[in-house]
Enzyme design. Structure first.
Site, PDB file in Angstrom:
ATOM      1  N   LYS A 102       0.852  -1.187   0.000  1.00  0.00           N
ATOM      2  CA  LYS A 102       0.000   0.000   0.000  1.00  0.00           C
ATOM      3  C   LYS A 102       0.879   1.225   0.000  1.00  0.00           C
ATOM      4  O   LYS A 102       2.007   1.186   0.503  1.00  0.00           O
ATOM      5  CB  LYS A 102      -0.866   0.023   1.260  1.00  0.00           C
ATOM      6  N   GLY A 214     -20.663   6.957   3.017  1.00  0.00           N
ATOM      7  CA  GLY A 214     -19.634   7.257   2.022  1.00  0.00           C
ATOM      8  C   GLY A 214     -20.247   7.280   0.637  1.00  0.00           C
ATOM      9  O   GLY A 214     -20.970   6.357   0.259  1.00  0.00           O
ATOM     10  N   GLY A 216     -18.240   8.143  -2.168  1.00  0.00           N
ATOM     11  CA  GLY A 216     -17.134   8.194  -3.120  1.00  0.00           C
ATOM     12  C   GLY A 216     -17.371   7.132  -4.183  1.00  0.00           C
ATOM     13  O   GLY A 216     -18.498   6.630  -4.335  1.00  0.00           O
ATOM     14  N   ASN A 217     -16.336   6.760  -4.896  1.00  0.00           N
ATOM     15  CA  ASN A 217     -16.470   5.798  -5.987  1.00  0.00           C
ATOM     16  C   ASN A 217     -17.230   4.542  -5.540  1.00  0.00           C
ATOM     17  O   ASN A 217     -18.247   4.164  -6.123  1.00  0.00           O
ATOM     18  CB  ASN A 217     -15.064   5.457  -6.515  1.00  0.00           C
ATOM     19  N   ALA A 218     -16.779   3.904  -4.467  1.00  0.00           N
ATOM     20  CA  ALA A 218     -17.369   2.624  -4.059  1.00  0.00           C
ATOM     21  C   ALA A 218     -18.735   2.806  -3.402  1.00  0.00           C
ATOM     22  O   ALA A 218     -19.687   2.075  -3.697  1.00  0.00           O
ATOM     23  CB  ALA A 218     -16.415   1.882  -3.129  1.00  0.00           C
ATOM     24  N   GLY A 219     -18.867   3.787  -2.495  1.00  0.00           N
ATOM     25  CA  GLY A 219     -20.128   3.993  -1.785  1.00  0.00           C
ATOM     26  C   GLY A 219     -21.257   4.370  -2.724  1.00  0.00           C
ATOM     27  O   GLY A 219     -22.375   3.845  -2.628  1.00  0.00           O
TER      28      GLY A 219
END
Ligand code: GLU
Length: 409
Positions: A102, A214, A216-219
């Site tokens: 990471k 959330g 964002g992209n995933a949420g």
């Protein structure tokens, strides 16, 4: 408590289930390499900004190091190390041939212009280029990094090495070798796992209420997919506030509002940021940052199911409480492994020059995720443990097998 300490607690539980020796357990807790740099970037006002940056290469026994890079004000060595370790576990849970890594830069990306963010991405690659590459360590997007960030990183890398190297990074734009389906892969994978779980529990998605933390992209994609399955998304939050409606919010309209106004608060969010967790919903989907469900907050959670799309949203204390209460937690290392799974498909395409059609990606993703769920759920049932303990145990047994094969333990 620090994030890496949480990881060690998960390893400890799994090591007991697997009867690992102390030496084996310790070997599973040690990162291979922690790389550090201070990145200097020329800012738009003519001054120079300096930002601490990290790349933690956790373990490569099962394949090259793999994992995203985040730009976040709170990114630090401990957090990045824990996330790197979780990547190694995640790749082993879904059985893809990568290790774990990471990266992080301690920066508030919202305070940078697009040009400054691009310069920072390039500085990151210049700092760590010797340790990156298609067979060495393959970055990807994470919190507040995007396909544009990956494009800048690939371009910088290729200028340094002087060859085309599309497989050195994943999550790229389609125009330069990205994969169809990568942008929605994390949420698509999580929903494939949820489908398998609902099937097991003989539950119908149409009768499900869900709150999503959330956007964002995933949420955002998870909220869309839940609504598409007929579930009522009764709360959806971003870092500015929470939209809530017990009858189910109009997800498409909410996301369009966020797109237009940048944040829910400016568009008309109701309630505080914390409320999304306390909403009366059967399913809670944390899709933001770490340590949301803690000893302090877990008491207020009303959900019977938690689908961890974020990395590390539940502390070990809260995890134990949830298990005792009979709440089913689908752990991050399983629930959000769809992102890295499609990164693997992108890496294959980068190496072979093939272009996969979207159907091929989505089918292969769903198959991988459902199989991983079945293996984890089977282990959990057999041993009477949580899905998290089962996922860690399965993953660590695969990791230790690879380390033994190499004579590393
Ligand atoms: N950042 C994502 C994760 O935490 C994706 C990593 C990748 O695709 O390598 O799983």
């Amino acid at each position: 408590m620090a994030a890496f300490e949480h990881f060690k607690q998960h390893v400890n539980s799994a090591a007991r289930l697997l009867n690992l020796s102390d030496a084996e357990r310790l070997a599973l807790e040690k990162p291979d390499r922690i790389l550090r740099a201070n990145l200097t970037v020329k800012l738009d006002d003519g001054s120079t900004g300096t930002f601490p940056a990290y790349r933690v290469q956790f373990n490569n026994a099962r394949g090259p190091y793999k994992g995203g890079i985040r730009f976040h004000p709170e990114a630090d060595e401990d957090e990045v190390s824990a996330l790197a370790a979780m990547m190694a576990v995640k790749c082993a849970v879904v059985g893809i041939p990568f290790g774990g890594a990471k990266g992080g830069v301690t920066v508030d990306p919202k305070k940078l212009s697009a040009r400054e963010r691009g310069a920072l991405a390039r500085a990151y690659v210049r700092a760590f280029a010797d340790h990156l590459g298609p067979d060495i360590d393959i970055p990807a997007p994470d919190v507040y990094t995007t396909s544009e960030t990956m494009a800048a990183m690939l371009d910088e890398y290729e200028q340094i090495v002087g060859t085309s190297a599309p497989a050195m990074i994943t999550g790229k734009p389609l125009s330069i070798g990205g994969s169809l389906g990568r942008d929605t892969a994390t949420a698509d994978g999580a929903l494939a796992v949820l489908d398998a779980l609902l099937e097991d529990e003989k539950l119908d998605a149409v009768r499900l209420t869900a709150s999503v933390q959330g956007a964002g992209n995933a949420g955002a994609q998870a909220a869309r997919l839940l609504a598409r399955r007929g579930a009522a998304v009764v709360a959806l939050s971003d870092s500015s506030g929470t939209l809530a409606d017990p009858a189910g919010i109009d997800v498409a309209a909410a996301l369009a509002g966020k797109e237009a106004k940048k944040e829910f608060a400016a568009w008309g969010a109701v309630g505080g940021v914390g409320n999304v967790m306390e909403t009366d919903a059967r399913l809670f989907v944390p899709a933001a940052l770490e340590e949301q469900l803690t000893a302090d907050t877990v008491g207020a959670l009303r959900a019977a199911y938690v689908l961890e799309i974020a990395n590390g949203p539940t502390t070990p204390d809260a995890d134990r409480t949830l298990f005792a209460r009979g709440v089913t937690v689908v752990p991050d290392v399983l629930a959000n492994a769809g992102g890295v799974t499609v990164s693997y498909f992108e890496w294959i395409q980068g190496r072979t020059g093939e272009r996969w059609e979207l159907d091929r990606v989505t089918d292969a993703l769903a198959k991988t995720m459902k199989q991983a769920y079945r293996e984890v759920a089977g282990f959990a049932k057999e041993r009477g443990v949580s899905l998290r303990d089962a996922a860690y145990a399965l993953a660590l047994s695969r990791l230790i097998e690879a380390m033994r094969a190499r004579g590393r333990v």
